[in-house]
Design an enzyme around this catalytic site. Structure first.
Site, PDB file in Angstrom:
ATOM      1  N   LYS A 105       0.694  -1.233   0.046  1.00 56.85           N
ATOM      2  CA  LYS A 105      -0.020  -0.063  -0.133  1.00 56.85           C
ATOM      3  C   LYS A 105       0.892   1.153   0.131  1.00 56.85           C
ATOM      4  O   LYS A 105       2.037   1.431   0.604  1.00 56.85           O
ATOM      5  CB  LYS A 105      -1.039   0.083   1.252  1.00 56.85           C
ATOM      6  CG  LYS A 105      -1.864   1.237   1.413  1.00 56.85           C
ATOM      7  CD  LYS A 105      -2.662   1.032   2.694  1.00 56.85           C
ATOM      8  CE  LYS A 105      -3.437   2.059   2.995  1.00 56.85           C
ATOM      9  NZ  LYS A 105      -4.224   1.883   4.262  1.00 56.85           N
ATOM     10  N   SER A 181      -8.818   2.409   4.250  1.00 57.94           N
ATOM     11  CA  SER A 181      -8.030   3.053   2.923  1.00 57.94           C
ATOM     12  C   SER A 181      -7.243   1.943   2.452  1.00 57.94           C
ATOM     13  O   SER A 181      -6.560   2.614   1.431  1.00 57.94           O
ATOM     14  CB  SER A 181      -7.222   4.167   3.911  1.00 57.94           C
ATOM     15  OG  SER A 181      -6.340   3.559   4.743  1.00 57.94           O
ATOM     16  N   SER A 205      -9.115   0.289   8.406  1.00 60.33           N
ATOM     17  CA  SER A 205      -8.511   0.359   7.192  1.00 60.33           C
ATOM     18  C   SER A 205      -8.090  -0.929   6.482  1.00 60.33           C
ATOM     19  O   SER A 205      -7.865  -1.140   5.347  1.00 60.33           O
ATOM     20  CB  SER A 205      -7.455   1.139   6.951  1.00 60.33           C
ATOM     21  OG  SER A 205      -8.137   2.565   7.007  1.00 60.33           O
TER      22      SER A 205
END
Length: 507
Positions: A105, A181, A205
């Site tokens: 990520k 996220s 997230s």
């Protein structure tokens, strides 16, 4: 006719082998499918170790899928294809994930010399000076990093939409959010590019995208997985790193490969009794489970979500566990204010440092609308406010720990509804009041486990009437990932989800 190695990797001939999630090997029949569809990450590594496929072939297959599916779902923030090819040519390490393609990520996870933009126009073009300890541990485990996945600005919302990268779309329905996220990682896994990917969790997230995309997602205990350098904690200890996966065993093995104290860290989670992978399949015993479907603030929960949690409770009872409705009594107003103070202050420090380096001022040209509100809130917070926020979260942690002395597991929704349509909780929503109302209603459950440091997992046990995934959240006492993995393995056997996948374009 001579069969190419590429065809063998694609699983189009009978001599290919399929390694199931349980680790057994059986002869594949003709047309059994691409190995990226039929194997989890540990299974792919086994194929590499036994020389049935090469790391190069796996990498090129993953790159091909990323190239064909990213235009539809938009999960790739940065492509590191040549770096990955060079790593494979040099020779991947013989770890538990030898030769397995991997995505990280693009949020506070650094590869020296590569872009780290955090979903923000303010950080466009920013390159990392050092590699994260977690990246080093991934590579020692044999993983081949070939890209970075999308994130909303600074990971601030429960969807993956940004002005820098655009909207990441859900493979189950591209009109809907992947969650956030870590929605880019979840979309890549749900889209069949790879069977697992790195994710982070500061308020849900990991678990929210796992729920939205039909995956397994575990947030570890505070201090379990390294965060730095340079900073060994995020958002005052609320943030954690791990992964979204198709199988429970991949999650456990990834945690085995990455957990442990890092240099400079102020704390670490308790040392496990045995490898986490060995917990998957072990009898969890008769667990005491508290079930809660009512948000402390009284916001509504979608009937499909309530039904999913209650059905999970009934499944747990069938498995021999004791389930009763209960929830800790907490001052949610104080907890909410504390979180905003800590997050806002962290954003101010991050933004001010970047703006000083660039010689600019923060504003709507470089920050999204809701991010600016967080920044403004952080500017108003004093040192005393920050200290009080830390104290309020310590009080909450003690209260939850006391509640959990009577229970092994807290069972609840991950989010209050199935995946939202795109745009509803985007940080660029010009109606700030509507944004904060929507985000508060959507995520009333997951943040508590970040605020108190507990391990928590989303398990893909249900689907909505509209055909969208619904994850169910199981949270444990601090340091008890072993219990969660035992329960998750039991649930995976009793209600398998791996073959429940979105319809995807052929590649």
């Amino acid at each position: 006719m001579k069969t190419s190695r590429r065809e063998m990797v694609a699983g189009t001939i009978a001599v290919a082998a399929t390694v199931t999630a349980g680790g057994t090997v059986r002869a594949a029949t003709s047309g059994s499918g691409h190995v990226l569809d039929t194997h989890d990450a540990l299974g792919l590594a086994e194929l590499v170790k036994t020389r049935q496929v090469s790391a190069s072939e796996l990498l090129e297959s993953a790159i091909e899928r990323a190239e064909k599916r990213n235009p539809q779902y938009n999960f790739m923030a940065h492509k590191l294809y040549e770096r990955a090819r060079a790593a494979v040519a040099k020779g991947v390490l013989e770890g538990p994930f030898q030769g397995v393609p991997w995505l990280i990520k693009d949020l506070n996870t650094n590869i020296e010399g590569e872009l780290t933009e955090q979903g923000s126009r303010l950080f466009k073009g920013n390159r990392a000076k050092v590699s994260s300890e977690l990246v080093k541990r991934y590579e020692r485990a044999g993983l081949v990093i070939f890209g970075k996945t999308t994130s909303p600005e600074f990971g601030l919302t429960a969807t993956t939409e940004s002005k820098l990268m655009g909207d990441t779309r859900n493979p189950w329905n591209p009109a809907h959010s992947t969650g956030g996220s870590s929605g880019g990682s979840a979309a890549a896994v749900a889209a069949g590019v790879i069977p697992a990917a790195h994710a982070t969790d500061g308020g849900g997230s990991i678990r929210i995208p796992a729920s939205c995309c039909g995956l397994f997602g575990l947030k570890p205990s505070r201090g379990r997985v390294p965060m730095g350098p340079p900073y060994t904690e995020g958002w005052g200890g609320m943030s954690a790193h791990h992964a979204v996966t198709q199988t429970v065993r991949d999650s456990a093995a990834l945690l085995d490969a990455t957990h442990g104290l890092e240099l400079g860290s102020r704390y670490t989670a308790p040392t496990p009794e045995r490898p986490f992978l060995e917990e998957v399949g072990r009898d969890p015993g008769r667990l005491r489970i508290a079930l809660n479907v009512t948000p402390a603030l009284g916001t509504p929960v979608d009937p499909d979500v309530v039904a999913a949690v209650r059905e999970a409770g009934r499944l747990c009872e069938k498995l021999g566990h004791v389930v009763e409705e209960a929830a800790p009594k907490l001052d949610m107003d104080a907890i909410g204010k504390a979180s905003f103070s800590i997050i806002g202050s962290s954003i101010v420090a991050n933004v001010n440092a970047r703006c000083a380096a660039l010689g600019i001022k923060p504003g709507p040209d470089v920050l999204e609308a809701a991010t600016l509100v967080y920044y403004q809130m952080g500017q108003k917070a004093t040192g005393a406010d920050y200290a009080q926020a830390v104290n309020d979260l310590l009080i909450a942690s003690t209260a939850v720990a006391d509640f959990m002395t009577n229970y092994d597991i807290l069972l609840s929704p991950v989010v209050a509804s199935p995946p939202l349509p795109l745009g509803v909780i985007s940080l660029s929503n010009p109606d700030i009041e509507a944004y904060f109302k929507a985000i508060t209603a959507y995520v009333p459950f997951s943040g508590l486990m970040n605020q108190t440091g507990q391990p928590s997992m989303s398990v893909p046990l249900a689907m909505s009437k509209s055909g969208l995934p619904i994850g169910v959240m199981f949270s444990g006492r601090y340091g008890t990932e072993a219990t969660l993995f035992r329960l998750a393995g039991q649930l995976e056997t009793a209600a398998p989800w791996r073959n429940r996948k979105p319809r995807l374009p052929r590649v």
